[in-house]
Design a protein around this motif. Structure first.
Motif, PDB file in Angstrom:
ATOM      1  N   VAL A   1      -1.288  -8.691   1.262  1.00  0.00           N
ATOM      2  CA  VAL A   1      -0.836  -8.605  -0.118  1.00  0.00           C
ATOM      3  C   VAL A   1       0.259  -9.642  -0.326  1.00  0.00           C
ATOM      4  N   GLY A   2       0.184 -10.377  -1.410  1.00  0.00           N
ATOM      5  CA  GLY A   2       1.222 -11.351  -1.747  1.00  0.00           C
ATOM      6  C   GLY A   2       1.914 -10.967  -3.034  1.00  0.00           C
ATOM      7  N   VAL A   3       3.241 -11.022  -3.019  1.00  0.00           N
ATOM      8  CA  VAL A   3       4.019 -10.688  -4.207  1.00  0.00           C
ATOM      9  C   VAL A   3       5.149 -11.698  -4.383  1.00  0.00           C
ATOM     10  N   CYS A   4       5.610 -11.800  -5.612  1.00  0.00           N
ATOM     11  CA  CYS A   4       6.774 -12.633  -5.904  1.00  0.00           C
ATOM     12  C   CYS A   4       8.000 -11.730  -5.806  1.00  0.00           C
ATOM     13  N   GLY A   5       8.971 -12.125  -4.997  1.00  0.00           N
ATOM     14  CA  GLY A   5      10.178 -11.323  -4.847  1.00  0.00           C
ATOM     15  C   GLY A   5      11.262 -12.113  -4.150  1.00  0.00           C
ATOM     16  N   ASP A   6      12.504 -11.750  -4.421  1.00  0.00           N
ATOM     17  CA  ASP A   6      13.664 -12.432  -3.859  1.00  0.00           C
ATOM     18  C   ASP A   6      14.486 -11.407  -3.087  1.00  0.00           C
ATOM     19  N   ILE A   7      14.524 -11.508  -1.767  1.00  0.00           N
ATOM     20  CA  ILE A   7      15.217 -10.503  -0.973  1.00  0.00           C
ATOM     21  C   ILE A   7      16.734 -10.624  -1.045  1.00  0.00           C
ATOM     22  N   HIS A   8      17.233 -11.549  -1.839  1.00  0.00           N
ATOM     23  CA  HIS A   8      18.667 -11.566  -2.103  1.00  0.00           C
ATOM     24  C   HIS A   8      19.036 -10.433  -3.064  1.00  0.00           C
ATOM     25  N   ARG A   9      18.037  -9.858  -3.711  1.00  0.00           N
ATOM     26  CA  ARG A   9      18.253  -8.781  -4.674  1.00  0.00           C
ATOM     27  C   ARG A   9      17.822  -7.449  -4.049  1.00  0.00           C
ATOM     28  N   PRO A  10      18.746  -6.522  -3.880  1.00  0.00           N
ATOM     29  CA  PRO A  10      18.367  -5.222  -3.303  1.00  0.00           C
ATOM     30  C   PRO A  10      17.231  -4.536  -4.062  1.00  0.00           C
ATOM     31  N   SER A  11      17.172  -4.713  -5.384  1.00  0.00           N
ATOM     32  CA  SER A  11      16.083  -4.083  -6.140  1.00  0.00           C
ATOM     33  C   SER A  11      14.731  -4.672  -5.752  1.00  0.00           C
ATOM     34  N   ASP A  12      14.694  -5.972  -5.434  1.00  0.00           N
ATOM     35  CA  ASP A  12      13.440  -6.590  -4.992  1.00  0.00           C
ATOM     36  C   ASP A  12      13.045  -6.086  -3.607  1.00  0.00           C
ATOM     37  N   VAL A  13      14.025  -5.874  -2.715  1.00  0.00           N
ATOM     38  CA  VAL A  13      13.718  -5.328  -1.391  1.00  0.00           C
ATOM     39  C   VAL A  13      13.133  -3.928  -1.552  1.00  0.00           C
ATOM     40  N   ALA A  14      13.733  -3.113  -2.419  1.00  0.00           N
ATOM     41  CA  ALA A  14      13.208  -1.762  -2.662  1.00  0.00           C
ATOM     42  C   ALA A  14      11.775  -1.828  -3.191  1.00  0.00           C
ATOM     43  N   ALA A  15      11.509  -2.763  -4.098  1.00  0.00           N
ATOM     44  CA  ALA A  15      10.154  -2.917  -4.645  1.00  0.00           C
ATOM     45  C   ALA A  15       9.176  -3.364  -3.560  1.00  0.00           C
ATOM     46  N   LEU A  16       9.611  -4.255  -2.667  1.00  0.00           N
ATOM     47  CA  LEU A  16       8.738  -4.701  -1.567  1.00  0.00           C
ATOM     48  C   LEU A  16       8.376  -3.524  -0.673  1.00  0.00           C
ATOM     49  N   VAL A  17       9.370  -2.716  -0.330  1.00  0.00           N
ATOM     50  CA  VAL A  17       9.120  -1.553   0.516  1.00  0.00           C
ATOM     51  C   VAL A  17       8.136  -0.612  -0.171  1.00  0.00           C
ATOM     52  N   ASP A  18       8.352  -0.317  -1.448  1.00  0.00           N
ATOM     53  CA  ASP A  18       7.445   0.559  -2.182  1.00  0.00           C
ATOM     54  C   ASP A  18       6.028   0.003  -2.239  1.00  0.00           C
ATOM     55  N   THR A  19       5.902  -1.290  -2.534  1.00  0.00           N
ATOM     56  CA  THR A  19       4.586  -1.923  -2.628  1.00  0.00           C
ATOM     57  C   THR A  19       3.876  -1.904  -1.283  1.00  0.00           C
ATOM     58  N   ALA A  20       4.590  -2.259  -0.221  1.00  0.00           N
ATOM     59  CA  ALA A  20       3.980  -2.263   1.112  1.00  0.00           C
ATOM     60  C   ALA A  20       3.501  -0.869   1.490  1.00  0.00           C
ATOM     61  N   GLU A  21       4.350   0.133   1.288  1.00  0.00           N
ATOM     62  CA  GLU A  21       3.967   1.482   1.677  1.00  0.00           C
ATOM     63  C   GLU A  21       2.824   2.019   0.826  1.00  0.00           C
ATOM     64  N   LYS A  22       2.792   1.647  -0.451  1.00  0.00           N
ATOM     65  CA  LYS A  22       1.713   2.095  -1.341  1.00  0.00           C
ATOM     66  C   LYS A  22       0.370   1.490  -0.940  1.00  0.00           C
ATOM     67  N   HIS A  23       0.346   0.202  -0.611  1.00  0.00           N
ATOM     68  CA  HIS A  23      -0.912  -0.499  -0.337  1.00  0.00           C
ATOM     69  C   HIS A  23      -1.292  -0.568   1.143  1.00  0.00           C
ATOM     70  N   LEU A  24      -0.293  -0.504   2.037  1.00  0.00           N
ATOM     71  CA  LEU A  24      -0.580  -0.735   3.455  1.00  0.00           C
ATOM     72  C   LEU A  24      -0.168   0.411   4.369  1.00  0.00           C
ATOM     73  N   GLY A  25       0.805   1.211   3.946  1.00  0.00           N
ATOM     74  CA  GLY A  25       1.315   2.294   4.783  1.00  0.00           C
ATOM     75  C   GLY A  25       2.750   2.018   5.205  1.00  0.00           C
ATOM     76  N   PRO A  26       3.305   2.892   6.042  1.00  0.00           N
ATOM     77  CA  PRO A  26       4.688   2.723   6.480  1.00  0.00           C
ATOM     78  C   PRO A  26       4.906   1.385   7.198  1.00  0.00           C
ATOM     79  N   ILE A  27       6.038   0.767   6.919  1.00  0.00           N
ATOM     80  CA  ILE A  27       6.345  -0.551   7.486  1.00  0.00           C
ATOM     81  C   ILE A  27       6.798  -0.408   8.935  1.00  0.00           C
ATOM     82  N   ASP A  28       6.193  -1.205   9.812  1.00  0.00           N
ATOM     83  CA  ASP A  28       6.582  -1.235  11.223  1.00  0.00           C
ATOM     84  C   ASP A  28       7.524  -2.394  11.525  1.00  0.00           C
ATOM     85  N   LEU A  29       7.301  -3.528  10.876  1.00  0.00           N
ATOM     86  CA  LEU A  29       8.124  -4.722  11.126  1.00  0.00           C
ATOM     87  C   LEU A  29       8.480  -5.382   9.807  1.00  0.00           C
TER      88      LEU A  29
END
Length: 147
Positions: A58-86
């Motif tokens: 999955v590819g998304v546009c996001g800037d990890i300098h922003r905590p809200s973008d990190v939260a969105a990345l975590v949510d998107t990854a877990e929704k589409h792929l499952g719990p994050i391992d790395l």
């Protein structure tokens, strides 16, 4: 570090590239990969190239300098792929990989992940290249220091 069967998030900093890292993870048998880049379409194009049965990418546009973008990345990854391992940070001067499994279970996992991401950014971006916004993730902003 176990890669086979792992769900991996790769966050690309300005000047960095997650392409080689993403290729290595998909070739090593990752169960899924989310690539985030602050440049529109870059992560989406790489994801389309690498996506395959058994390892959705999955590819998304996001800037990890922003905590809200990190939260969105975590949510998107877990929704589409499952719990994050790395969780990986690819910067202009290297890459850093952190494992959310190493986070203390009793603390706010997102806050701890933000602290690890901040440490990773500081390792892959020399101080003279850091944007002022990096302070929010490198532990110098109020409320983010770890003791």
């Amino acid at each position: 570090m176990r890669v086979a069967g792992a769900v991996v998030v790769i966050a690309v900093l300005d000047g960095g590239s997650g392409a080689d890292l993403a290729r290595r993870f998909t070739a090593a048998g990752a169960a899924g990969v989310l690539i985030a880049d602050q440049h529109p379409n870059r992560a989406e194009d790489l994801a389309a190239e690498l996506d395959r049965p058994g390892c959705p990418v999955v590819g998304v546009c996001g800037d990890i300098h922003r905590p809200s973008d990190v939260a969105a990345l975590v949510d998107t990854a877990e929704k589409h792929l499952g719990p994050i391992d790395l969780f990986c940070v690819a910067g202009p001067d290297g890459e850093r990989i952190v494992s959310p499994a190493e986070l203390p279970g009793h603390l706010d996992r997102l806050a701890e992940l933000l602290a690890l991401v901040g440490e990773a950014i500081s390792e892959v971006v020399p101080p003279q290249r850091r944007a002022p916004d990096d302070q929010a993730l490198t532990g110098t902003a109020a409320g983010t220091e770890r003791g």
